[in-house]
Scaffold this active site. Sequence first.
Site, PDB file in Angstrom:
ATOM      1  N   ASP A  90       5.413  -4.783   5.911  1.00  0.00           N
ATOM      2  CA  ASP A  90       5.717  -6.144   6.318  1.00  0.00           C
ATOM      3  C   ASP A  90       5.813  -7.150   5.152  1.00  0.00           C
ATOM      4  O   ASP A  90       6.808  -7.866   5.021  1.00  0.00           O
ATOM      5  CB  ASP A  90       4.569  -6.559   7.254  1.00  0.00           C
ATOM      6  CG  ASP A  90       4.965  -7.665   8.166  1.00  0.00           C
ATOM      7  OD1 ASP A  90       5.802  -7.416   9.043  1.00  0.00           O
ATOM      8  OD2 ASP A  90       4.451  -8.777   7.982  1.00  0.00           O
TER       9      ASP A  90
ATOM     10  N   ARG B  19       0.875  -5.206  -5.437  1.00  0.00           N
ATOM     11  CA  ARG B  19       1.085  -6.417  -4.643  1.00  0.00           C
ATOM     12  C   ARG B  19       1.177  -7.543  -5.659  1.00  0.00           C
ATOM     13  O   ARG B  19       0.214  -7.833  -6.355  1.00  0.00           O
ATOM     14  CB  ARG B  19      -0.078  -6.622  -3.667  1.00  0.00           C
ATOM     15  CG  ARG B  19      -0.132  -5.525  -2.598  1.00  0.00           C
ATOM     16  CD  ARG B  19      -1.176  -5.798  -1.533  1.00  0.00           C
ATOM     17  NE  ARG B  19      -1.034  -4.873  -0.422  1.00  0.00           N
ATOM     18  CZ  ARG B  19      -1.914  -3.942  -0.079  1.00  0.00           C
ATOM     19  NH1 ARG B  19      -3.021  -3.818  -0.747  1.00  0.00           N
ATOM     20  NH2 ARG B  19      -1.689  -3.149   0.951  1.00  0.00           N
TER      21      ARG B  19
ATOM     22  N   GLY C  97       0.834  -1.201   0.000  1.00  0.00           N
ATOM     23  CA  GLY C  97       0.000   0.000   0.000  1.00  0.00           C
ATOM     24  C   GLY C  97       0.866   1.248   0.000  1.00  0.00           C
ATOM     25  O   GLY C  97       1.854   1.316   0.721  1.00  0.00           O
TER      26      GLY C  97
ATOM     27  N   ASP D  15       0.079   2.441   8.376  1.00  0.00           N
ATOM     28  CA  ASP D  15      -0.387   1.699   9.560  1.00  0.00           C
ATOM     29  C   ASP D  15       0.561   1.763  10.757  1.00  0.00           C
ATOM     30  O   ASP D  15       0.159   1.459  11.876  1.00  0.00           O
ATOM     31  CB  ASP D  15      -0.597   0.222   9.198  1.00  0.00           C
ATOM     32  CG  ASP D  15      -1.811   0.017   8.311  1.00  0.00           C
ATOM     33  OD1 ASP D  15      -2.617   0.952   8.196  1.00  0.00           O
ATOM     34  OD2 ASP D  15      -1.946  -1.069   7.736  1.00  0.00           O
TER      35      ASP D  15
ATOM     36  N   THR E 210       4.478   2.780   5.349  1.00  0.00           N
ATOM     37  CA  THR E 210       3.079   2.345   5.447  1.00  0.00           C
ATOM     38  C   THR E 210       2.366   3.269   6.420  1.00  0.00           C
ATOM     39  O   THR E 210       2.959   3.699   7.417  1.00  0.00           O
ATOM     40  CB  THR E 210       2.948   0.887   5.945  1.00  0.00           C
ATOM     41  OG1 THR E 210       1.612   0.690   6.441  1.00  0.00           O
ATOM     42  CG2 THR E 210       3.900   0.539   7.078  1.00  0.00           C
TER      43      THR E 210
ATOM     44  N   ARG F  79      -5.410  -2.537   9.338  1.00  0.00           N
ATOM     45  CA  ARG F  79      -5.892  -3.902   9.119  1.00  0.00           C
ATOM     46  C   ARG F  79      -5.685  -4.776  10.357  1.00  0.00           C
ATOM     47  O   ARG F  79      -6.560  -5.509  10.758  1.00  0.00           O
ATOM     48  CB  ARG F  79      -5.133  -4.483   7.922  1.00  0.00           C
ATOM     49  CG  ARG F  79      -5.784  -5.633   7.285  1.00  0.00           C
ATOM     50  CD  ARG F  79      -5.042  -6.048   6.033  1.00  0.00           C
ATOM     51  NE  ARG F  79      -3.744  -5.386   5.872  1.00  0.00           N
ATOM     52  CZ  ARG F  79      -3.197  -5.130   4.708  1.00  0.00           C
ATOM     53  NH1 ARG F  79      -3.823  -5.425   3.611  1.00  0.00           N
ATOM     54  NH2 ARG F  79      -1.998  -4.577   4.638  1.00  0.00           N
TER      55      ARG F  79
ATOM     56  N   ASP G 259       2.799  -0.325  11.530  1.00  0.00           N
ATOM     57  CA  ASP G 259       2.789  -1.651  12.157  1.00  0.00           C
ATOM     58  C   ASP G 259       4.089  -2.422  11.927  1.00  0.00           C
ATOM     59  O   ASP G 259       4.080  -3.613  11.664  1.00  0.00           O
ATOM     60  CB  ASP G 259       1.598  -2.485  11.649  1.00  0.00           C
ATOM     61  CG  ASP G 259       1.587  -2.644  10.141  1.00  0.00           C
ATOM     62  OD1 ASP G 259       2.333  -1.907   9.450  1.00  0.00           O
ATOM     63  OD2 ASP G 259       0.852  -3.511   9.638  1.00  0.00           O
TER      64      ASP G 259
HETATM   65  O1  F6P Z   1      -1.411  -1.467   4.631  1.00  0.00           O
HETATM   66  C1  F6P Z   1      -2.001  -0.225   4.634  1.00  0.00           C
HETATM   67  C2  F6P Z   1      -3.484  -0.300   4.416  1.00  0.00           C
HETATM   68  O2  F6P Z   1      -3.882   1.014   4.248  1.00  0.00           O
HETATM   69  C3  F6P Z   1      -4.328  -0.973   5.510  1.00  0.00           C
HETATM   70  O3  F6P Z   1      -4.589  -0.180   6.621  1.00  0.00           O
HETATM   71  C4  F6P Z   1      -5.574  -1.320   4.727  1.00  0.00           C
HETATM   72  O4  F6P Z   1      -6.245  -2.388   5.342  1.00  0.00           O
HETATM   73  C5  F6P Z   1      -5.020  -1.726   3.422  1.00  0.00           C
HETATM   74  O5  F6P Z   1      -3.828  -1.012   3.240  1.00  0.00           O
HETATM   75  C6  F6P Z   1      -5.933  -1.513   2.254  1.00  0.00           C
HETATM   76  O6  F6P Z   1      -5.341  -2.049   1.133  1.00  0.00           O
HETATM   77  P1  F6P Z   1      -5.878  -1.883  -0.349  1.00  0.00           P
HETATM   78  O7  F6P Z   1      -5.510  -0.520  -0.807  1.00  0.00           O
HETATM   79  O8  F6P Z   1      -5.183  -2.938  -1.126  1.00  0.00           O
HETATM   80  O9  F6P Z   1      -7.349  -2.055  -0.301  1.00  0.00           O
END
Ligand code: F6P
Length: 327
Positions: free
Chosen positions: A106, A75, A14, A131, A129, A175, A133
């Site tokens: 991660d 991804r 992300g 998050d 990121t 998440r 995390d």
């Molecule tokens: O990893 C960062 C994040 O923003 C999370 O908080 C969220 O769940 C996820 O990415 C959303 O991912 P995507 O953009 O693939 O829907």
Amino acid sequence: MKEIKKIGVMTSGGDSPGMNAAIRSVVRTCAFYGIESAGIYRGYQGMIEGDFIELNARSVKGIINKGGTFLKSARSKDFRTKEGRKEAYNQLVKANIDALVVIGGDGSFTGALIFNQEFDFPVMGIPGTIDNDIAGTSHTIGYDTTLNTVVDVIDKIRDTASSHNRLFFVEVMGRDVGHIALNAGVGAGAEEILIPEEDLGLDRLLESLTRSKESGKSSSIVIVAEGDKIGKNVFELKDYVEENLPEYEVRVSVLGHMQRGGSPSCFDRVLASRMGVKAVESLLEGKFNLMVGLKSDKMTVTPLAKAIKGQSKINKELIRVSDIMSI
Ligand code: F6P
């Protein structure tokens, strides 16, 4: 170890505000030390497809203030296969890239570590990121900007909440972790904050909302991290509260991807600039399989394996502060 003459940089997973500033920093540090740099488009997928661009100090001008990532992010399913990784390795060799800087979270670091183990290819991680995390750093790139965005939006929601005497459930990203929810919740003065790390429980939520009403509050904001484990999503929570506390008029706001966009804060720009320098300098010192991080305002490095396996702990003091503030 082979002398490093060219470094490849990519963004993966992300996106987060400040990734462009980190790319800029990696590229300019390479230029400073007289080595070449190349950008890899679309993370590991672009690596497999050899989607590279030669970069120099001037090619990263005017991007420090831009959200997102000009190298784009993805991804990659193919990189999860051995054949995909072999193809990626072949492409790096063909482009004369000697080491890799991966800006991501991660999942991106797990990929980098496997890649190193299979091909003995030097990798370095920069935590990017929203998050926050990742273990081994107090802040990941983008987290601060996101907190500011979330607080700004909740301030706006509060205006309408108080005008209509309403209760709002606001879902924020995260998440698996509640860093955004907890920090933005305290910053925006939320009544309750639901995070995956602590199971508040539905009964306590009702008690707390009943107490709020009794204490004279006419409107309330409850922040819910998307990964919260209370067992109901925000919309189910709305129905549950309306059924059990009919005196409340409830609305839901899911903030979603607006939290990942926007111009990076000064903090994130500075952090990204420092991390890019540290990543390249570490590689040039012959260190790799590490992630750069910020600890007590110092640049540090942590083994990638530790950063991946370690848990980024929630700040329990903030939970207490939030409880006291919502009296
Ligand atoms: O990893 C960062 C994040 O923003 C999370 O908080 C969220 O769940 C996820 O990415 C959303 O991912 P995507 O953009 O693939 O829907």
